[in-house]
Design an enzyme around this catalytic site. Structure first.
Site, PDB file in Angstrom:
ATOM      1  N   GLU A 104       0.809  -1.215   0.000  1.00 12.90           N
ATOM      2  CA  GLU A 104       0.000   0.000   0.000  1.00 12.90           C
ATOM      3  C   GLU A 104       0.853   1.280   0.000  1.00 12.90           C
ATOM      4  O   GLU A 104       0.612   2.191  -0.792  1.00 12.90           O
ATOM      5  CB  GLU A 104      -0.869  -0.091   1.255  1.00 12.90           C
ATOM      6  CG  GLU A 104      -1.890   0.944   1.447  1.00 12.90           C
ATOM      7  CD  GLU A 104      -2.039   1.217   2.947  1.00 12.90           C
ATOM      8  OE1 GLU A 104      -1.735   0.315   3.760  1.00 12.90           O
ATOM      9  OE2 GLU A 104      -2.402   2.346   3.270  1.00 12.90           O
ATOM     10  N   THR A 126       2.145  -8.120  -0.650  1.00 14.44           N
ATOM     11  CA  THR A 126       2.107  -8.013   0.800  1.00 14.44           C
ATOM     12  C   THR A 126       1.586  -9.314   1.389  1.00 14.44           C
ATOM     13  O   THR A 126       0.670  -9.928   0.844  1.00 14.44           O
ATOM     14  CB  THR A 126       1.219  -6.849   1.310  1.00 14.44           C
ATOM     15  OG1 THR A 126       1.022  -7.013   2.718  1.00 14.44           O
ATOM     16  CG2 THR A 126      -0.142  -6.798   0.655  1.00 14.44           C
ATOM     17  N   ASP A 128      -0.088  -9.270   3.912  1.00 11.68           N
ATOM     18  CA  ASP A 128      -1.303  -8.894   4.632  1.00 11.68           C
ATOM     19  C   ASP A 128      -2.582  -9.155   3.832  1.00 11.68           C
ATOM     20  O   ASP A 128      -3.662  -9.209   4.408  1.00 11.68           O
ATOM     21  CB  ASP A 128      -1.264  -7.404   5.006  1.00 11.68           C
ATOM     22  CG  ASP A 128      -0.021  -7.037   5.805  1.00 11.68           C
ATOM     23  OD1 ASP A 128       0.502  -7.905   6.521  1.00 11.68           O
ATOM     24  OD2 ASP A 128       0.439  -5.883   5.700  1.00 11.68           O
ATOM     25  N   GLY A 171      -0.359  -8.835   9.776  1.00 11.67           N
ATOM     26  CA  GLY A 171      -1.545  -8.566   8.950  1.00 11.67           C
ATOM     27  C   GLY A 171      -1.901  -7.103   8.880  1.00 11.67           C
ATOM     28  O   GLY A 171      -2.863  -6.709   8.255  1.00 11.67           O
ATOM     29  N   ARG A 172      -1.123  -6.282   9.571  1.00 12.40           N
ATOM     30  CA  ARG A 172      -1.396  -4.846   9.705  1.00 12.40           C
ATOM     31  C   ARG A 172      -2.845  -4.644  10.153  1.00 12.40           C
ATOM     32  O   ARG A 172      -3.238  -5.294  11.114  1.00 12.40           O
ATOM     33  CB  ARG A 172      -1.071  -4.096   8.415  1.00 12.40           C
ATOM     34  CG  ARG A 172      -0.657  -2.661   8.702  1.00 12.40           C
ATOM     35  CD  ARG A 172      -0.266  -1.915   7.472  1.00 12.40           C
ATOM     36  NE  ARG A 172       1.035  -2.267   6.967  1.00 12.40           N
ATOM     37  CZ  ARG A 172       2.195  -1.872   7.500  1.00 12.40           C
ATOM     38  NH1 ARG A 172       2.209  -1.112   8.581  1.00 12.40           N
ATOM     39  NH2 ARG A 172       3.336  -2.221   6.963  1.00 12.40           N
ATOM     40  N   GLN A 274       7.035 -14.915   9.383  1.00  9.69           N
ATOM     41  CA  GLN A 274       5.963 -15.024   8.375  1.00  9.69           C
ATOM     42  C   GLN A 274       6.345 -14.405   7.042  1.00  9.69           C
ATOM     43  O   GLN A 274       5.696 -14.633   6.027  1.00  9.69           O
ATOM     44  CB  GLN A 274       4.693 -14.335   8.889  1.00  9.69           C
ATOM     45  CG  GLN A 274       4.135 -14.990  10.117  1.00  9.69           C
ATOM     46  CD  GLN A 274       3.235 -14.049  10.911  1.00  9.69           C
ATOM     47  OE1 GLN A 274       2.031 -14.032  10.701  1.00  9.69           O
ATOM     48  NE2 GLN A 274       3.809 -13.258  11.793  1.00  9.69           N
ATOM     49  N   ARG A 275       7.370 -13.564   7.034  1.00 11.95           N
ATOM     50  CA  ARG A 275       7.758 -12.917   5.780  1.00 11.95           C
ATOM     51  C   ARG A 275       8.917 -13.630   5.099  1.00 11.95           C
ATOM     52  O   ARG A 275       9.287 -13.299   3.970  1.00 11.95           O
ATOM     53  CB  ARG A 275       8.142 -11.465   6.057  1.00 11.95           C
ATOM     54  CG  ARG A 275       6.990 -10.588   6.505  1.00 11.95           C
ATOM     55  CD  ARG A 275       6.904  -9.321   5.703  1.00 11.95           C
ATOM     56  NE  ARG A 275       8.123  -8.577   5.703  1.00 11.95           N
ATOM     57  CZ  ARG A 275       8.368  -7.496   6.449  1.00 11.95           C
ATOM     58  NH1 ARG A 275       7.431  -7.050   7.268  1.00 11.95           N
ATOM     59  NH2 ARG A 275       9.508  -6.871   6.373  1.00 11.95           N
TER      60      ARG A 275
HETATM   61  O1  F6P Z   1       2.947  -5.159   5.669  1.00 10.36           O
HETATM   62  C1  F6P Z   1       3.681  -6.287   5.993  1.00 10.36           C
HETATM   63  C2  F6P Z   1       4.043  -6.291   7.458  1.00 10.36           C
HETATM   64  O2  F6P Z   1       4.769  -7.478   7.726  1.00 10.36           O
HETATM   65  C3  F6P Z   1       2.878  -6.142   8.426  1.00 10.36           C
HETATM   66  O3  F6P Z   1       2.141  -7.331   8.570  1.00 10.36           O
HETATM   67  C4  F6P Z   1       3.585  -5.676   9.671  1.00 10.36           C
HETATM   68  O4  F6P Z   1       2.721  -4.923  10.510  1.00 10.36           O
HETATM   69  C5  F6P Z   1       4.686  -4.802   9.118  1.00 10.36           C
HETATM   70  O5  F6P Z   1       4.883  -5.179   7.757  1.00 10.36           O
HETATM   71  C6  F6P Z   1       6.008  -4.918   9.847  1.00 10.36           C
HETATM   72  O6  F6P Z   1       6.880  -4.000   9.286  1.00 10.36           O
HETATM   73  P1  F6P Z   1       8.460  -3.954   9.569  1.00 10.36           P
HETATM   74  O7  F6P Z   1       9.090  -5.040   8.747  1.00 10.36           O
HETATM   75  O8  F6P Z   1       8.845  -2.600   9.124  1.00 10.36           O
HETATM   76  O9  F6P Z   1       8.648  -4.194  11.033  1.00 10.36           O
END
Ligand code: F6P
Length: 342
Positions: A104, A126, A128, A171-172, A274-275
């Site tokens: 986004e 994403t 999310d 999941g924001r 999760q990423r």
């Molecule tokens: O938008 C993906 C996300 O992993 C969200 O689920 C989470 O709130 C955010 O990014 C975490 O961001 P960062 O990697 O900047 O801590």
């Protein structure tokens, strides 16, 4: 030779490399494009940090997690000079346009750049799954699979100790990962930002599972707001796009639920696990198709659009439409899952 730039920006997710490969191969084989990549998203554009992306650079990368280009949350419009450094960069490298793979925040920046005449195509990314104009974002399926595997593990230790386990997922501001991973793991309660629930209700679900001799499992989305409070738990300030940094609500719930139920309770924040890792087959396919479609859109001069999944088709939608709505979990889906809670 026609030339395109490509970048990955914002939080990473599994499947980014498959998009890059789809774009580079599709571009080279079908449309006669050559590519350069910008390192670390918009930072690479602003700092002129580029690398050539010939066909051999994308060999075998669709199964790899992360992004070979690197990413950052640099907001190109927050830096001095506004859109000018971006258009200068495109001109300097003789680029017809830019493929921006992002969520986004990235797509919002892409839309503003596009409004100033910069030729951009967006690719939605994403974990999310919160972009309204696409049925699924790539990365989501992998995040759900990873969360499911992790929560299955929490269940076995919870059962051994007769504890209540709380798994917090990302999941924001939406509960897509929580809903899917929660259903997949048979959670006794799923808590999402779209649906208010009192702590007494959560405690009742936990007690009901415990009374049947089960180790209660609660899956909570990071932005869940218990009834009676008015904002998601965000003790760590804002990110570079001005959005609250989330995470940690499960630690509060751990104390509160243990207090209400008397059941020993443990919370785990799954976080960036999760990423990471390899994309699922579903994500590889979706990401490859989106990469190829982005180049098709560039070849057709459909600038200012985003490629998106509708049913089984990949279509293009205007960046305005793409950003119009955050896709939240519909009440009906939550209520369906809720029938099995407790
Ligand atoms: O938008 C993906 C996300 O992993 C969200 O689920 C989470 O709130 C955010 O990014 C975490 O961001 P960062 O990697 O900047 O801590």
């Amino acid at each position: 030779m026609k030339r395109l730039g490509i970048l990955t920006s914002g939080g990473d997710c599994p499947g980014l490399n498959a998009v890059i490969r789809g774009a580079v191969l599709g571009g080279a084989l079908t449309h006669g494009y050559e590519f350069i990549g910008f390192r670390d998203g918009w930072r690479g554009v602003l700092d002129d940090d580029v690398l050539p992306l010939p066909r051999r650079a994308v060999r075998g990368i669709s199964r790899l997690g992360g992004t070979i280009l690197g990413t950052s949350r640099t907001n190109p419009l927050k830096e001095d000079g506004g859109p000018a450094p971006v258009s200068d960069s495109l001109r300097r490298h003789g680029l017809d346009g830019l493929i921006a793979i992002g969520g986004e925040g990235t797509l919002a920046a892409a839309r503003i750049l596009s409004d100033t005449g910069i030729k951009v195509i967006g690719v939605p990314k994403t974990i999310d799954n919160d972009l309204g104009a696409t049925d699924f974002t790539f990365g989501f399926d992998t995040a759900v699979q990873t969360a499911t595997e992790a929560i299955d593990r929490l269940r076995t230790t919870g059962e051994s100790h007769h504890r209540c386990m709380i798994a917090e997922v990302m999941g924001r501001n939406t509960g897509w990962i929580a809903l899917h991973a929660g259903i997949a793991t048979g959670a006794h309660a799923i808590l999402i930002p779209e649906h208010r629930v009192t702590l007494n209700q959560v405690a009742a679900w936990v007690n009901s599972a415990n009374d049947r001799g089960r180790a209660p499992l609660v899956v909570v989305a990071e932005a869940f707001v218990p009834a009676g409070q008015d904002a998601p738990y965000s003790p760590r300030g804002l990110d570079t796009f001005g959005r609250p940094r989330l995470g940690g609500i499960s630690m509060l719930l751990e104390q509160q639920l243990q207090g209400l139920t008397g059941i020993e309770t443990r919370a785990t924040v799954l976080g960036h696990i999760q990423r990471g890792g390899e994309p699922t087959a579903f994500n590889r396919v979706l990401a490859t198709r989106l990469g190829m479609a982005a180049v098709r859109a560039a070849a057709a001069a459909e600038w200012g659009t985003m490629v998106s999944l509708r049913g089984t088709d990949i279509i293009t939608v205007g960046l305005d439409e793409a950003l119009e709505t955050i896709k939240t979990v519909p009440e009906s889906l939550y209520l369906e899952a809720e029938e099995l809670f407790g």
